[in-house]
Design an enzyme around this catalytic site. Structure first.
Site, PDB file in Angstrom:
ATOM      1  N   PRO A  15      25.790 -19.003 -34.953  1.00 52.16           N
ATOM      2  CA  PRO A  15      24.838 -18.230 -35.163  1.00 52.16           C
ATOM      3  C   PRO A  15      23.533 -18.656 -34.191  1.00 52.16           C
ATOM      4  O   PRO A  15      23.104 -19.543 -33.884  1.00 52.16           O
ATOM      5  CB  PRO A  15      24.228 -18.512 -36.504  1.00 52.16           C
ATOM      6  CG  PRO A  15      25.260 -19.057 -37.282  1.00 52.16           C
ATOM      7  CD  PRO A  15      26.148 -19.666 -36.201  1.00 52.16           C
ATOM      8  N   CYS A  16      22.816 -17.248 -33.812  1.00 55.16           N
ATOM      9  CA  CYS A  16      21.859 -17.519 -32.694  1.00 55.16           C
ATOM     10  C   CYS A  16      20.450 -17.224 -33.118  1.00 55.16           C
ATOM     11  O   CYS A  16      19.580 -17.182 -32.379  1.00 55.16           O
ATOM     12  CB  CYS A  16      22.099 -16.776 -31.761  1.00 55.16           C
ATOM     13  SG  CYS A  16      22.035 -14.775 -32.172  1.00 55.16           S
ATOM     14  N   GLN A  17      20.473 -16.802 -34.494  1.00 52.49           N
ATOM     15  CA  GLN A  17      19.008 -16.430 -34.954  1.00 52.49           C
ATOM     16  C   GLN A  17      17.851 -17.470 -34.729  1.00 52.49           C
ATOM     17  O   GLN A  17      16.643 -16.978 -34.615  1.00 52.49           O
ATOM     18  CB  GLN A  17      19.165 -16.312 -36.391  1.00 52.49           C
ATOM     19  CG  GLN A  17      19.954 -15.216 -37.145  1.00 52.49           C
ATOM     20  CD  GLN A  17      21.309 -15.546 -37.467  1.00 52.49           C
ATOM     21  OE1 GLN A  17      21.793 -16.614 -36.693  1.00 52.49           O
ATOM     22  NE2 GLN A  17      21.755 -14.812 -38.208  1.00 52.49           N
ATOM     23  N   ILE A  29      17.677 -19.379 -31.888  1.00 52.49           N
ATOM     24  CA  ILE A  29      17.709 -19.684 -30.552  1.00 52.49           C
ATOM     25  C   ILE A  29      17.369 -18.423 -29.781  1.00 52.49           C
ATOM     26  O   ILE A  29      16.675 -18.394 -28.546  1.00 52.49           O
ATOM     27  CB  ILE A  29      19.262 -20.106 -30.075  1.00 52.49           C
ATOM     28  CG1 ILE A  29      19.582 -21.345 -30.595  1.00 52.49           C
ATOM     29  CG2 ILE A  29      19.298 -20.007 -28.616  1.00 52.49           C
ATOM     30  CD1 ILE A  29      20.999 -21.808 -30.656  1.00 52.49           C
ATOM     31  N   SER A  30      17.718 -17.407 -30.148  1.00 55.70           N
ATOM     32  CA  SER A  30      17.441 -15.981 -29.666  1.00 55.70           C
ATOM     33  C   SER A  30      15.795 -15.662 -29.317  1.00 55.70           C
ATOM     34  O   SER A  30      15.168 -16.118 -30.025  1.00 55.70           O
ATOM     35  CB  SER A  30      18.151 -14.763 -30.307  1.00 55.70           C
ATOM     36  OG  SER A  30      17.525 -13.399 -29.951  1.00 55.70           O
TER      37      SER A  30
END
Length: 158
Positions: free
Chosen positions: A62-64, A66-67
């Site tokens: 999951p990138c939430q 990091i994005s």
């Protein structure tokens, strides 16, 4: 080849003709996976996977956190921190190779400190041979600009 796909979505990293073990939290995505891979074992939660052996583990964790559109908490965030569980499964499953994917901001967040942590932890998990590239979906015929970092890490240089 025995392989585990984590954070499978609708099967974007899976190869035709193979039946991986899959793991996806989203119930709608799991329904798509069941149609695409009818004989595959599908886990709902990465934290519930135990006692599996496989040669390859792949996944776009999951990138939430990091994005650029997310929390920017990095690997300390509750979603992107699942990277550590992903690598733990790589060790426990005795994988030879890890294929991982995330947003391109992974390289830049905290002046690169988050990506350095990914590289360090991957090496410490027993995968010292690591390469990575940023790829754009447009380069593969998709009609939008979408950069992603792909990392391949292996126990052996071969």
């Amino acid at each position: 080849m025995d392989y585990l796909s984590c954070f499978s979505g609708i099967g974007g990293l899976e190869a035709d003709g193979l039946s991986p073990t899959l793991c996806e939290l989203d119930p709608v995505c799991r329904e798509v996976l069941r149609r695409q891979f009818p004989s595959a074992k599908i886990f709902e939660d990465i934290n519930c996977i135990e006692n599996l052996k496989f040669e390859l583990i792949c996944g776009g964790w999951p990138c939430q956190d990091i994005s650029v559109a997310g929390t920017k908490r990095g690997l300390s965030g509750p979603n992107s921190g699942l990277f550590y569980r992903f690598m733990e499964l790589a060790q426990l499953g005795d994988a030879d190779t890890v294929v991982a994917e995330n947003v391109s901001n992974l390289l830049k967040l905290d002046d690169g400190a988050v990506f350095r942590e990914v590289l360090l932890h991957t090496r410490e998990a027993g995968f010292p041979h690591i390469c990575w590239r940023t790829l754009n979906a447009r380069s593969f015929g998709l009609p939008h600009h979408r950069n992603r970092v792909f990392m391949v890490a292996s126990k052996s240089q071969d």
